[in-house]
Scaffold this motif. Structure first.
Motif, PDB file in Angstrom:
ATOM      1  N   VAL A 259       0.873  -1.188  -0.030  1.00 33.66           N
ATOM      2  CA  VAL A 259      -0.007  -0.058  -0.028  1.00 33.66           C
ATOM      3  C   VAL A 259       0.968   1.226  -0.052  1.00 33.66           C
ATOM      4  N   THR A 260       0.854   2.001  -1.000  1.00 31.20           N
ATOM      5  CA  THR A 260       1.604   3.359  -1.107  1.00 31.20           C
ATOM      6  C   THR A 260       0.660   4.372  -1.554  1.00 31.20           C
ATOM      7  N   VAL A 261       1.149   5.487  -1.272  1.00 32.07           N
ATOM      8  CA  VAL A 261       0.668   6.968  -1.609  1.00 32.07           C
ATOM      9  C   VAL A 261       1.286   7.262  -2.896  1.00 32.07           C
ATOM     10  N   THR A 262       0.548   7.516  -4.063  1.00 36.35           N
ATOM     11  CA  THR A 262       0.994   7.914  -5.272  1.00 36.35           C
ATOM     12  C   THR A 262       0.185   8.923  -6.082  1.00 36.35           C
ATOM     13  N   THR A 263       0.761   9.467  -7.130  1.00 37.71           N
ATOM     14  CA  THR A 263      -0.339  10.417  -7.889  1.00 37.71           C
ATOM     15  C   THR A 263      -1.187   9.736  -8.827  1.00 37.71           C
ATOM     16  N   ALA A 264      -2.523  10.066  -8.806  1.00 37.38           N
ATOM     17  CA  ALA A 264      -3.480   9.315  -9.864  1.00 37.38           C
ATOM     18  C   ALA A 264      -2.949   9.780 -11.065  1.00 37.38           C
ATOM     19  N   ASP A 265      -3.588   8.975 -12.355  1.00 38.69           N
ATOM     20  CA  ASP A 265      -3.439   9.233 -13.510  1.00 38.69           C
ATOM     21  C   ASP A 265      -4.357  10.645 -13.667  1.00 38.69           C
ATOM     22  N   PRO A 266      -3.256  11.414 -14.251  1.00 39.80           N
ATOM     23  CA  PRO A 266      -4.007  12.952 -14.530  1.00 39.80           C
ATOM     24  C   PRO A 266      -5.113  12.778 -15.661  1.00 39.80           C
ATOM     25  N   LEU A 267      -6.247  13.618 -15.441  1.00 42.77           N
ATOM     26  CA  LEU A 267      -7.318  13.682 -16.152  1.00 42.77           C
ATOM     27  C   LEU A 267      -7.136  15.102 -17.030  1.00 42.77           C
ATOM     28  N   THR A 268      -6.354  15.975 -16.458  1.00 45.38           N
ATOM     29  CA  THR A 268      -6.054  17.163 -17.372  1.00 45.38           C
ATOM     30  C   THR A 268      -4.377  17.379 -17.203  1.00 45.38           C
ATOM     31  N   LEU A 269      -3.851  17.796 -18.298  1.00 48.15           N
ATOM     32  CA  LEU A 269      -2.464  18.024 -18.132  1.00 48.15           C
ATOM     33  C   LEU A 269      -2.213  19.371 -18.589  1.00 48.15           C
ATOM     34  N   THR A 270      -1.601  20.158 -17.822  1.00 47.00           N
ATOM     35  CA  THR A 270      -1.196  21.631 -17.814  1.00 47.00           C
ATOM     36  C   THR A 270       0.323  21.663 -18.124  1.00 47.00           C
ATOM     37  N   ARG A 271       0.500  22.163 -19.235  1.00 45.41           N
ATOM     38  CA  ARG A 271       1.998  22.548 -19.385  1.00 45.41           C
ATOM     39  C   ARG A 271       2.401  23.767 -19.989  1.00 45.41           C
ATOM     40  N   LEU A 272       3.540  24.486 -19.489  1.00 42.46           N
ATOM     41  CA  LEU A 272       3.917  25.833 -20.112  1.00 42.46           C
ATOM     42  C   LEU A 272       5.222  25.595 -20.642  1.00 42.46           C
ATOM     43  N   ASP A 273       5.543  26.125 -21.872  1.00 45.80           N
ATOM     44  CA  ASP A 273       6.638  25.623 -22.509  1.00 45.80           C
ATOM     45  C   ASP A 273       7.196  24.415 -22.197  1.00 45.80           C
TER      46      ASP A 273
END
Length: 588
Positions: A259-273
């Motif tokens: 059992v680990t705490v991770t980042t969920a698969d993103p539903l929205t990607l925000t990128r700058l440059d």
């Protein structure tokens, strides 16, 4: 006593009242909300409901139908349509124009809350959305940092979004691209098979252990205290201690899974440059000034940049820049139209001072109209300014008629005061009738219902207010200006005659024909303007003589021109609003 007579009788009061209204118009121009388009609220509500892992057929039967039955009796409902997909359904409710959408919104929300018990347990709570073409973000910002993006997202939600929402006129701030935390359970298939435990057993065990427990109340004397049982998971270790398998077996989830705490698969990607970032989308309140809200937003941005130097805050897009550019272009068109009108007046009247007095009606009428428009809740937008630009050419017509009629009466021998009064009273009827024809064209748009009427209400009100203001000014202020202009010309001419006669010798006094002071010319003509005006008059006379001599050709040309116009009109593309280039690309 007529209105022109009252104005001529009290010229100081007339000018003072005009200056007072002009001052109010200047204040109204600074206080009127500025936006790209009028605030239009479409009578449409959208309901979006998620039903995870369900087929479209099940979504339509168990989710869409109960929602439609719940809101079908809403007053003013015209059309109800649902689109079901795998895992979600979108229900669109369209209401009649004129429906009170604020009250309807509350009513539909209450009906959805009552229908919540009819939906499946796994179905999420319906989300109610309003559809508004003016609900566009006034600014899009980006946050980036060299470090953990999750900490940046928390800072954006806890600090940046709240600071921006405190600005007057900002309705909400949406944080996009924020990474979500999730607890990931990675099981060992070999241990599961050895212990005879399936993935369904693990899922049911976690669900059963992560339910809120009823705490009840504790009564102590006259007080009652609510008790809340903290039975839900708070840390990954508590998830690992969940018992799985047969009762009494002592098997814990940590024995066969990690059992680990991770980042969920993103539903929205925000990128700058090309680099990961967190976005902030700022929405404004309806009716607020887009430009002033953006200026306050820029002030807060500078403060946050000083307080958080490690975080890079960039302004990706601002609607205020496009609004200012669009309104500036319209302002230039209004100025250019007024300048061209002044040129035409100069060519035909050939009087600088009288032409300037007539041209003064344009800004005065616009400022008077602004007072009326602010009282009618009209915003400064491309349509309202377009209405003012459309009426610029009409604002000088009434003043030209009054000035020319007064000059004609004065040339007939009447004193200037009587000439201005009689001429204005004579032409007041035709002026009012001519102005009413314009008002009857644009005025009824206010009473039409529908999207087009809601959009073009500001345009029609701008034309009606400005043209109506020009009529009032032509009947009151213009005669006063004509009298002042003629009196100054007469005083100057009288002064020249007096100085000339003071140098006459006694021998000249015995002349049988003593000099008489010449009558002041009602129109000061310059040589250049006189030649240009005379040339235009000759060309006009030639064209008129040719038209009268060739009536059949004139009618034929007219019919052909009308036919070509109708043909071109039928082939023109049709849309509610013209397409504009905002230098923004939206891909979906």
């Amino acid at each position: 006593m007529s209105l022109p007579a009252q104005a001529i009788r009290r010229p100081v009061s007339t000018i003072a009242a005009t200056l007072g209204i002009v001052l109010l118009g200047s204040v109204s121009l600074g206080r009127m909300p500025v936006s790209l388009l009028p605030d239009v609220t479409l009578p449409v509500l959208t309901i979006r409901t998620l039903y995870p892992d369900a087929a479209a057929t099940e979504v339509s039967r168990f989710v869409a139908e109960p929602i439609e039955k719940a809101i079908a009796a809403t007053p003013g409902l015209v059309e109800l349509r649902s689109v079901s997909r795998n895992g979600e359904v979108t229900t669109t409710a369209r209401f009649a124009w004129g429906t009170d959408m604020q009250g309807t919104l509350l009513s539909v929300r209450e009906q959805l809350d009552r229908a919540r018990g009819l939906l499946p347990d796994r179905a999420e709570r319906p989300t109610l959305l309003t559809s508004d073409p003016g609900e566009r973000p006034i600014a899009v910002l980006s946050l980036s940092i060299k470090g953990d993006l999750r900490e940046l997202a928390r800072t954006a939600e806890d600090v940046y979004a709240r600071r921006f929402e405190q600005i007057g006129g900002v309705a909400s701030v949406a944080v996009v691209g924020s990474p979500l935390d999730e607890i990931r359970v990675e099981v060992d298939p070999a241990r599961m098979r050895a212990l005879g435990i399936t993935s369904n057993d693990i899922a049911q065990a976690i669900t059963a252990a992560n339910v809120p427990g009823a705490g009840g109340t504790i009564r102590r004397g006259q007080f009652r205290f609510s008790v809340r049982a903290l039975t839900q998971f708070r840390t990954p270790d508590e998830v690992g201690e969940t018992p799985v398998g047969p009762a009494g077996s002592g098997i814990r989830l940590r024995d066969l899974a990690t059992v680990t705490v991770t980042t969920a698969d993103p539903l929205t990607l925000t990128r700058l440059d090309g680099q990961p970032a967190v976005g902030l989308v700022v929405y404004k309140d309806g009716g607020s000034n887009t430009v002033s809200v953006t200026r306050e937003l820029e002030t807060v941005i500078e403060q946050l940049r000083t307080e958080f130097p490690d975080i890079t805050l960039n302004v990706v897009a601002e609607q205020a820049d496009f609004v200012v550019d669009a309104l500036s272009n319209l302002g230039q068109e209004i100025f250019l139209g007024g300048a061209l009108s002044l040129v035409v007046i100069l060519v035909f009247l050939r009087d600088w001072r009288m032409s300037m007095a007539i041209a003064l009606m344009i800004p005065l009428s616009v400022l008077v109209a602004l007072v009326l428009l602010q009282g009618l809740d009209v915003t400064v937008n491309v349509l309202s300014l377009g209405g003012l630009a459309l009426g610029v050419g009409l604002l000088v017509d009434n003043a030209i008629v009054v000035a020319e009629a007064s000059a004609r009466k004065h040339e007939e021998g009447l004193p200037i005061v009587a000439a201005a009064r009689i001429a204005t009273e004579e032409v007041s009827g035709p002026l009012i009738a001519g102005t009413l024809t314009t008002l009857l064209v644009f005025g009824p748009i206010v009473f039409v219902r529908g999207l087009a009427a809601a959009l073009f209400r500001d345009l029609s009100l701008s034309v009606v207010a400005s043209v109506g203001a020009s009529l009032i000014l032509a009947l009151t202020l213009m005669p006063v200006l004509v009298i002042g202009r003629r009196r100054r010309a007469a005083d100057q001419a009288r002064g020249r005659v007096t100085s000339r006669t003071s140098r006459v010798t006694p021998e000249d006094d015995s002349s049988p024909h003593p000099p008489h002071p010449p009558q002041p010319s009602p129109i000061r003509r310059t040589d250049a303007l006189a030649r240009l005006g005379h040339w235009f008059e000759e060309q006009y006379e030639r064209g008129m003589k040719w038209s009268l001599a060739h009536a059949g050709a004139v009618f034929a040309i007219t019919i052909v021109g009308v036919a070509i116009t109708v043909w071109v009109t039928m082939r023109l593309p049709r849309e509610i609003l013209p397409q504009v280039e905002e230098r923004v690309v939206v891909a979906s």
